[in-house]
Structures are given as C-alpha cells and as structure tokens.
Design a protein around this motif. Structure first.
Motif, mmCIF file in Angstrom:
data_model
loop_
_atom_site.group_PDB
_atom_site.id
_atom_site.type_symbol
_atom_site.label_atom_id
_atom_site.label_comp_id
_atom_site.label_asym_id
_atom_site.label_seq_id
_atom_site.Cartn_x
_atom_site.Cartn_y
_atom_site.Cartn_z
ATOM 1 N N ALA A 198 -6.973 8.669 -6.050
ATOM 2 C CA ALA A 198 -7.669 8.230 -4.694
ATOM 3 C C ALA A 198 -7.683 9.667 -3.667
ATOM 4 C CB ALA A 198 -6.733 7.186 -3.353
ATOM 5 N N VAL A 212 -8.353 3.211 -3.871
ATOM 6 C CA VAL A 212 -8.160 2.756 -5.886
ATOM 7 C C VAL A 212 -7.292 1.960 -4.850
ATOM 8 C CG1 VAL A 212 -6.535 2.734 -7.079
ATOM 9 C CG2 VAL A 212 -8.104 4.631 -6.352
ATOM 10 N N ARG A 217 -14.595 0.534 -3.773
ATOM 11 C CA ARG A 217 -13.585 1.353 -4.347
ATOM 12 C C ARG A 217 -13.188 1.338 -6.707
ATOM 13 N NH1 ARG A 217 -9.797 -1.745 -0.889
ATOM 14 N NH2 ARG A 217 -11.958 -2.467 -0.442
ATOM 15 N N ALA A 259 -2.227 6.883 -9.905
ATOM 16 C CA ALA A 259 -3.108 6.297 -9.065
ATOM 17 C C ALA A 259 -3.601 6.872 -8.050
ATOM 18 C CB ALA A 259 -3.202 4.639 -8.811
ATOM 19 N N GLN A 260 -2.596 7.680 -7.077
ATOM 20 C CA GLN A 260 -2.350 8.488 -5.358
ATOM 21 C C GLN A 260 -3.617 9.494 -5.989
ATOM 22 O OE1 GLN A 260 1.256 8.093 -3.550
ATOM 23 N NE2 GLN A 260 1.892 8.044 -4.788
ATOM 24 N N GLU A 283 1.245 -1.104 0.173
ATOM 25 C CA GLU A 283 0.044 -0.057 -0.005
ATOM 26 C C GLU A 283 0.541 1.739 -0.123
ATOM 27 O OE1 GLU A 283 -2.969 -0.094 2.984
ATOM 28 O OE2 GLU A 283 -4.120 -2.020 2.353
ATOM 29 N N VAL A 338 -4.219 -0.985 -8.226
ATOM 30 C CA VAL A 338 -4.215 -1.327 -8.609
ATOM 31 C C VAL A 338 -3.476 -2.543 -9.054
ATOM 32 C CG1 VAL A 338 -1.665 -0.122 -10.249
ATOM 33 C CG2 VAL A 338 -2.596 1.196 -8.848
ATOM 34 N N THR A 342 -8.454 1.331 1.539
ATOM 35 C CA THR A 342 -7.593 1.657 0.057
ATOM 36 C C THR A 342 -9.249 2.434 0.000
ATOM 37 O OG1 THR A 342 -7.865 -0.836 -0.692
ATOM 38 C CG2 THR A 342 -5.424 0.467 0.253
ATOM 39 N N TYR A 402 -13.400 12.181 -6.068
ATOM 40 C CA TYR A 402 -13.171 10.911 -6.150
ATOM 41 C C TYR A 402 -15.101 10.140 -5.246
ATOM 42 C CZ TYR A 402 -12.549 5.798 -3.896
ATOM 43 O OH TYR A 402 -12.393 4.571 -3.454
ATOM 44 N N VAL A 408 -3.798 4.028 -1.711
ATOM 45 C CA VAL A 408 -3.940 2.579 -3.100
ATOM 46 C C VAL A 408 -3.439 1.574 -2.477
ATOM 47 C CG1 VAL A 408 -2.895 2.256 -5.632
ATOM 48 C CG2 VAL A 408 -3.268 4.829 -4.023
#
Length: 585
Positions: A509, A350, A404, A505-506, A308, A352, A348, A514, A316
């Motif tokens: 998030a 997101v 998510r 991705a961060q 994470e 990946v 979390t 969001y 994430v």
C-alpha cells in the motif's frame, strides 16, 4: 555421500482427510513413491500390499485396526494424535476436556495391542482454545508430518524403532469417549466449560444435547458473553439469534451455537449438519436478532469482520469471512457480497481477503443444498444453481475491484470454488502448511464455475490449467508458488504467516510504485474485457453446470449425497491408488 533410498509408502486411511492429503502431497514431493488405499476391508488391504509391495504401510487416519496378516508381514506405522503412552480412540477429545496445556502426536508400530507398539517418533505442541477439528487440521497435522518424516529418515538409513522409555510404549487404554462424559449441565457449567465440551466433539461426533425440546448435536460454538449479559433469561435458555447462530445463556454469560444436527426420525433421510437458526426457524423467528457492525471489537462474534491498518494514505483493509468448514451457502455469499460492497467505499489502497482461520474457502455449501433437496417441493438442482450464481457474484465483485489492489491471504486450506475465489485477487499468498484442491471433478465430474476458466489460465496457461484440474490431486502451497499458481508462500505457520502478510500488504500500500501497479491492473482488465467479457466466461461455465445439475447424468447428485452423509467408500479412486493402475513390480 550415499543418496538416501527412495521408499515405497502405502498410505492406508479411512478417508482422504486433511492430514492424509497433506502427507500424500508432502511425501510425493520428497522423492518417495506414494500410493493410497482406503481402509475398506481386510482383503482389500491385503491385496493393496501385494500389488504395491511397500517398504512401509503408513496409517494417518484409521477407525479400526490393521489386519494381523498385514502388520505381521510388513512394517506398519500408525499416526496417533496423542502423546507417547496415551492410548485410545478419543485422545484429542479427552485432552481438550482435561484442559491439557501441551499435547502431541506419536507415530508407533502396529502390533496386536491397540496403540501399544514400539514408538518411532513423537512431536508436541501447545494447546490453544480451539475445536478438536481445528487442532487436528493445524497443530496435529504439522506435528504428524514432522514425526512421519523422522520415521522415514530412519528407514532410509536402515534403522529400526529408537529405544524410548518404557512409559512411551505402555499406558492406560481410554475407550471411546461417551456423550455422558461431556454432557453440558446448563445450570452449573460456566461459558468456558460449555465451550470446552462442545469443542471437544467438533467436528465429529458433535456434542449431544437438545434445542427447543428436540434431541440434536451441537457444533461451531463461540463465546457470546458480551451479548448475553444484556439479555434476560436463565441459563440454558435460547435468547437471541445472529446470522445462522443461536445464543444460549450460561450461568455466567452465553455461547453462540452455529451449527447443529437433529437426531433423525427413522422414516427421514440421515441428518445433516446445518446452520442452527435454519434448522429451528419455526422457533427462532420470534427471537431478537442481534446484528453487529462489520467493523467492531473482536469480542463480538460474527462470521464477517473488517478492520483497517496502516497510516493515512496507505491504508489496508482486512476482511475476514470465517465460514464453518469453509462452506459458503447462498445466504453467506450474499452477506460477503454486501460486505465487499461496503468496504469498497473505504479509503484504502489494498484489500486483504483473509478468509477463515481454518479454511480460506471450500466453495458452495453442499449440506444446505442437500437439505433443500430433502424438503417437500424443494430442488437440490435449483439450490445448487442459486449457490453457484451467488458465489460467482462474489468473485465478480473482486475481479472488477479496479480502484485498489487485492490480496488473498490463505491461513487455511482451500478447495474447489474456494481456490478460484482466492485467485480472483491480484495476489494470492499462503504458508507452507496450506493444501489446495483446485479441481471439481471429484464431486461427480462437476465442471465448476467461479470464473475459473478466466483466472486459472491467466496464471498457468491453458495446458497447465487443464492438467491441474484434471489430475484431481492435492497441492501444497509451496509447490503451487513454484508453479506460479500462487504468488508467494512464506511463514512457519498460520500465525507467523498472517503477521508477515499484514506487513507485506502495508508495504504494498505504501510502495512508490503503487500507482503504476494499479494502473497496469486497470489497463489489463480493460483489454481483457474487450477481448472476452467476464460475462461470457460466466455463461459458458454455467451452461456446463446446468448440465451437471439438470442433465441426464446424476453423478453430481450421487457424489454430493455420499459426501454430505459421509458414506463409506466402496473403492479407492484410481488417481490415488497408483498400485492399481501401474504394472506390478
């Protein structure tokens, strides 16, 4: 300014491998007229040249020389995975064994002397500690594309081969590397040496050796020093197992051997490359099993790993599933499903899906299916259905992950069901070097599952989805992003792409929008489920697949057999050999 002329390029290759696919797609996207002929025989090559009348014959992957009747009459350029002056069929193998720090790719003109013709272009790259197959798919392929494009630009301008130093045109010829030249001495070789030797032969021909007294070839090796130091045993002993791999001690640690190929008995079917622990199950049952947590230090190898990143409240999760050659057996699908269910419990925003370093996924594991068909009382059809059901379960888990957002980050190529596994995520990203094969038909007209009849039309519409799956052609990630097939294509290579993917991705998030984006996802899923449940898509696909597996047409089983045993092609598929379907010039 004069418009560069459009070239007619005939690709001549032993098989439609990853490099050939990349060049095929890349050159077609660069305005050139491209056709492919597989190197089946000299007469077939001669016929292809007559039909296509190419400006250049480009050979990205050959196992024998171009016939003199062709190279004397036509410009023939050969892609050699070595630096200028290097000659011979085991170039990359030897570079890995010698521990070269830099290596390269050379494009040279075919002549009567092996790898000794005029050099048209060359590119170099820094070597890393990877397998021969991994280096070939990544660094070699990238350099080959760049070097070939240099050559074609020269041809467009009417130029000939550039003047290069004499040493670029000559050099020592190194013959095919023998197994004795890279044989492991378990009583003396340290872990780094053992890994280098196995990696120099992976993916073909594999490193010759033995396990439990049986001659075999090794593949898919990883450092096991962290685990081996805790276990008793002498160098060369097999002392533990993990997932599909076996731990073999070295003088200073150990290696995990993931896959092997047992030398055949003359009365048996040809050998298959299979998970090592499954091949030697009768010997490994008594070995200690050394599972590791999903979240762990990367020095402890396993196919699956979770970590994470990001601040609390905008975390994430990153799930890596690095399956050898991208193939996912029923067992591996089960492990991935368990991992997905575990990470769903994490706080979390997101997730990946990172796939593997070389392949995101290539769908079901044809080798393990073929092996099941060879066992007494086994059924390849039953194994195929189990594998499809198992990968469908994985896709369903992702599609229903409405708490998510999900992102598929493709560092490597994807094919067949692996493509649709990626498309089950809310967003799918890749870098320009990724090649996608979003179709099943080449495998004996297989219909396909993995909810592709749901995920693909959602992105492209029914007509474009049908065109893409029927065309059976490789697609570059950049083209796929323009088409709407992927959501984004960025980065210079896999490493830079993945760094930027983590940043994106961060940002996703932590985005102020969001919550609304997640709510839209939930509303859409609920509406689509009410219109047509996912279970209906799955059952419709599986009904077609059962016909492929159990029906009167054996095309899938024949195609699978040819694929796993790498049998030589009898002809070039007509969707690739355009010169055999178009009117003569």
């Amino acid at each position: 300014m004069t418009e560069p002329r459009r070239l007619r390029v005939l690709l001549l290759a032993h098989s439609f491998n990853s490099l050939t696919q990349r060049l095929f797609a890349q050159l077609r996207g660069s305005r050139h007229k491209v056709s492919l002929e597989l190197d089946i025989s000299d007469s077939v090559t001669e016929e292809a040249v007559v039909l296509f009348r190419p400006d250049v014959v480009l050979a990205p992957f050959l196992k024998r020389r171009i016939t003199e009747s062709v190279w004397r009459q036509h410009l023939c350029l050969v892609v050699h995975p070595g630096v200028p002056g290097d000659r011979g069929p085991s170039s990359l193998d030897r570079a890995i064994l010698r521990g070269e720090l830099r290596w390269g790719v050379t494009v040279l003109q075919a002549t009567g002397e092996f790898d000794a013709g005029p050099v048209w272009a060359s590119e170099s790259f820094e070597m890393r500690a990877g397998t021969k197959a991994s280096l070939y798919r990544n660094e070699v392929t990238a350099c080959a594309v760049a070097a070939v494009q240099q050559c074609l630009r020269r041809l467009e301008r009417g130029e000939e081969a550039p003047a290069l130093p004499a040493e670029a045109h000559t050099g020592q010829f190194w013959p095919l590397l023998r197994q004795t030249e890279r044989a492991i001495d378990w009583s003396r070789d340290d872990t780094a040496t053992v890994l280098r030797k196995i990696r120099s032969a992976d993916g073909a021909p594999g490193l010759a050796g033995s396990l439990f007294g049986k001659p075999c070839h090794f593949f898919d090796a990883h450092d096991a020093t962290a685990a081996a130091r805790e276990l008793p045993g002498a160098a060369g002993d097999v002392v533990a197992r993990r997932a599909h791999a076996l731990l073999r001690k070295t003088v200073d640690g150990g290696v995990w051997i993931g896959h092997a190929c047992v030398a055949p008995d003359p009365s048996d079917e040809p050998p298959l490359k299979l998970p090592a622990a499954e091949i030697f199950a009768e010997f490994t049952a008594r070995l200690p099993d050394l599972p590791v947590p999903l979240s762990r230090d990367p020095s402890q190898w396993d196919e699956l790993r979770y970590r994470e990143i990001g601040p609390q409240g905008a975390r994430v999760g990153v799930l890596t599933f690095d399956f050898y050659n991208g193939a996912m057996s029923s067992r591996q699908c089960g492990r991935l499903l368990d991992a997905l269910r575990e990470v769903r419990t994490r706080d979390t925003r997101v997730l990946v899906l990172a796939g593997g370093a070389d392949f995101f996924s290539n769908g079901i594991h044809l080798n393990t299916i073929e092996a099941e068909g060879q066992r007494a009382g086994g059924s390849a059809a039953d194994a195929s259905l189990r594998n499809i059901e198992a990968i469908d379960d994985v896709v369903l888990e992702i599609l229903t992950m409405t708490e998510r957002l999900t992102v598929a980050a493709l560092r490597g190529n994807a094919g067949a069901g692996g493509v649709f596994l990626a498309l089950s995520a809310d967003e799918a990203w890749a870098h320009p070097g990724v090649v996608l094969n979003a179709h099943y038909k080449n495998m004996g007209n297989l219909y396909g599952s993995e909810y592709w009849t749901y995920v693909l039309p959602r992105r492209l519409g029914a007509q474009r989805a049908r065109e893409l799956t029927q065309a059976r052609l490789p697609q570059l990630a950049g083209d796929a992003a323009e088409d709407g097939f992927l959501d984004a294509c960025f980065g210079d290579d896999a490493a830079s792409f993945f760094d930027r993917a983590m940043q994106r991705a961060q940002a996703l998030a932590g985005s102020p929008g969001y919550e609304e984006q997640l709510a839209r996802k939930q509303r859409r899923r609920a509406i689509e489920e009410s219109e047509k449940p996912l279970a209906a898509y799955r059952e419709e696909e599986l009904a077609q697949m059962r016909r492929n597996f159990y029906g009167f047409d054996p095309s899938y089983h024949v195609a699978r057999y040819h694929f796993v045993h790498k049998l030589a092609h009898a002809w070039t598929p007509r969707h690739l050999a355009l010169h055999r379907t178009e009117p003569p010039r």
